[in-house]
Design an enzyme around this catalytic site. Structure first.
Site, short mmCIF file in Angstrom:
data_model
loop_
_atom_site.label_atom_id
_atom_site.label_comp_id
_atom_site.label_asym_id
_atom_site.label_seq_id
_atom_site.Cartn_x
_atom_site.Cartn_y
_atom_site.Cartn_z
N HIS A 122 1.09 -0.95 0.21
CA HIS A 122 -0.18 0.12 -0.26
C HIS A 122 0.74 1.31 -0.30
CE1 HIS A 122 -2.80 3.24 2.17
NE2 HIS A 122 -3.57 1.98 1.23
N ASP A 199 2.97 -4.77 7.94
CA ASP A 199 2.09 -3.75 7.41
C ASP A 199 0.43 -5.38 7.83
OD1 ASP A 199 -0.46 -2.52 6.94
OD2 ASP A 199 0.31 -1.55 5.11
N GLN A 202 -4.44 -5.17 6.85
CA GLN A 202 -5.72 -6.13 6.16
C GLN A 202 -6.18 -7.42 7.04
OE1 GLN A 202 -8.13 -5.30 4.29
NE2 GLN A 202 -7.59 -2.88 3.72
N LYS A 225 -10.93 -0.86 10.39
CA LYS A 225 -10.97 -1.97 9.34
C LYS A 225 -11.01 -3.15 10.27
CE LYS A 225 -7.22 0.49 5.78
NZ LYS A 225 -7.94 0.49 4.89
N CYS A 367 -4.45 2.66 -3.96
CA CYS A 367 -3.52 2.94 -3.50
C CYS A 367 -2.70 2.09 -2.99
CB CYS A 367 -4.13 3.39 -1.74
SG CYS A 367 -5.11 4.32 -1.42
#
Ligand SMILES: Cc1ncc(COP(=O)(O)O)c(C=O)c1O
Length: 413
Positions: A122, A199, A202, A225, A367
């Site tokens: 991202h 990261d 998600q 999220k 993104c």
């Protein structure tokens, strides 16, 4: 067995109609919907507890402080961080990543060193490193992808080397759905003396993520999220790493002693939390964590895998009409994010037609502009699932895509 209807009943917005159709919300990779419990926690806080934290001796301030710090404990337990002081509140994953780039990397990355990323990062885990490496005269290296968007580790020993300062990798790609072998990459980074950043924007909302098991040095994620409010995110980092870092932002709350000449820093976690924090949203994120834990992260993972497998099978109908799926086919290598292209329809037109049917998907570069360009398209359409989505909704999505394709091909609906 997970009772999806019971879960759906907790989400007021899922009862909404959009353009005369029941809402089918499949833009969960952008942000998820919030259960009544989380919404109510915000109302409850402002109606009954609102006060600034950490500075008052009055009842409201002490109660607010306890609730705010309890939320940190819940998040720490959720990712198995152990010590709650290793969870720093930020605004979102982007701010967490910038905190590492500005505070840790500007002190620790030297000229001639490299930072290893993947091509599916991202922008939030790409642009901060572009800025940093330009400033430091360091390099970015990318682990290549195979045709399905899975990392090709065949040459990894020459990519991660003794000059690698940091390996920073997305756990689950928001643009492809690919789930990366985080633990393996972390071990490889550590074997070369590099730090490892996950990261988790998600992955943390959708599966069991255990920072101790991964052994990562840093992990970034966002509350919005994972059923929490917008405006609250987290950075996890190992305690010794955080202790060795300078503050990112300075000012009130993050200091121990201040004179007219200089200041010393508060202990963790406040060293990294300048100013009045986002109290209400942190507390509500704690409630979101309670909600997710009540369902069980392993159950959520299992449910979403089944739903994704179902969607991939159904998607064959779209492929037969010329549609193209991006990302891995193997359900073990991916999460519930279906990114695709449809012939002769720009994704924005598809998104608009689906919206007329009440179906919310995302269209664009997600993104991840360099990645999407490398797929040979300017944009993709993306349906992303959460635990409240159903197979019936997947049927509506697939039928909607087919109808839009027929409309663009034959001009009739
Ligand atoms: C993989 C990934 N990383 C980072 C981010 C940035 O999250 P936020 O916009 O909440 O900072 C996102 C958001 O879509 C994402 O999908």
């Amino acid at each position: 067995m997970l009772d999806v209807q019971k879960i759906r009943n907790d989400f007021p917005i899922l009862g909404r109609e959009v353009n005369g159709h029941p809402l089918v919300y499949m833009d969960n990779a952008a942000t998820t919907q919030k259960p009544r419990q989380v919404i109510q926690a915000l109302v409850d806080y402002y109606e009954n507890f609102n006060a600034n934290v950490h500075r008052g001796v009055h009842t409201l301030s002490m109660e607010a402080t306890d609730m705010y710090e309890d939320a940190r404990k819940k998040v720490a337990k959720f990712i198995n961080a152990g010590d709650p002081d290793t969870v720093i509140w930020t605004r979102n994953a982007s701010e967490s990543l910038n905190l590492v780039a500005y505070s840790w990397a500007r002190e620790n990355v030297e000229s001639g060193e490299n930072i290893v990323l993947t091509p599916m990062e991202h922008h939030s885990n790409l642009v901060p490193w572009q800025e940093l490496t330009r400033e430091k005269n360091a390099a970015i290296r990318y682990i290549p992808l195979d045709n399905e968007g899975v990392l090709d580790l065949s040459d990894i020993d020459s990519i991660i080397d003794d000059r690698t300062a940091l390996v920073s990798v997305v756990h689950m790609s928001n643009a492809l759905g690919t789930v990366n072998p985080i633990k393996k990459l972390c071990d490889l980074a550590h074997a070369r003396g590099a730090k490892f950043l996950v990261d988790g924007a998600q992955s943390v909302p959708h599966m069991v993520v255990d920072v101790k098991e991964i052994d990562c040095d840093f992990m970034a994620f966002s509350g919005h999220k994972m059923m929490g409010p917008t405006g609250i995110g987290c950075l996890y980092a190992k305690k010794d790493v955080l202790e060795g870092m300078k503050p990112f932002l300075t000012g009130g709350e993050m200091v121990l002693e201040v004179s007219y000449e200089k200041a010393s820093w508060a202990d963790l976690p406040m060293k990294f939390e300048a100013g009045t924090p986002n109290i209400a949203d942190a507390i509500a994120l704690g409630v979101a964590v309670d909600y997710l834990e009540d369902i069980g992260m392993a159950n959520i993972d299992e449910y979403e895998r089944d739903l994704t497998g179902y969607a991939l099978n159904k998607f064959i109908d779209v492929e037969e009409e010329g549609g193209k799926l991006f990302g891995p086919r193997n359900p073990d290598q991916r999460g519930g994010i279906i990114s695709f292209d449809t012939p002769d329809i720009h994704p924005h037109d598809l998104g608009t037609l689906l919206d007329q049917m009440g179906i919310a998907v995302r269209t664009g570069h997600h993104c991840a502009m360099p990645l999407v360009r490398s797929l040979g398209v300017a944009a993709t359409s993306r349906a992303s699932f959460y635990v409240y989505n159903t197979k019936k909704e997947v049927d509506v999505l697939i039928e909607g895509i087919l109808e839009a394709m027929r409309y663009f091909r034959d001009g009739v609906r």
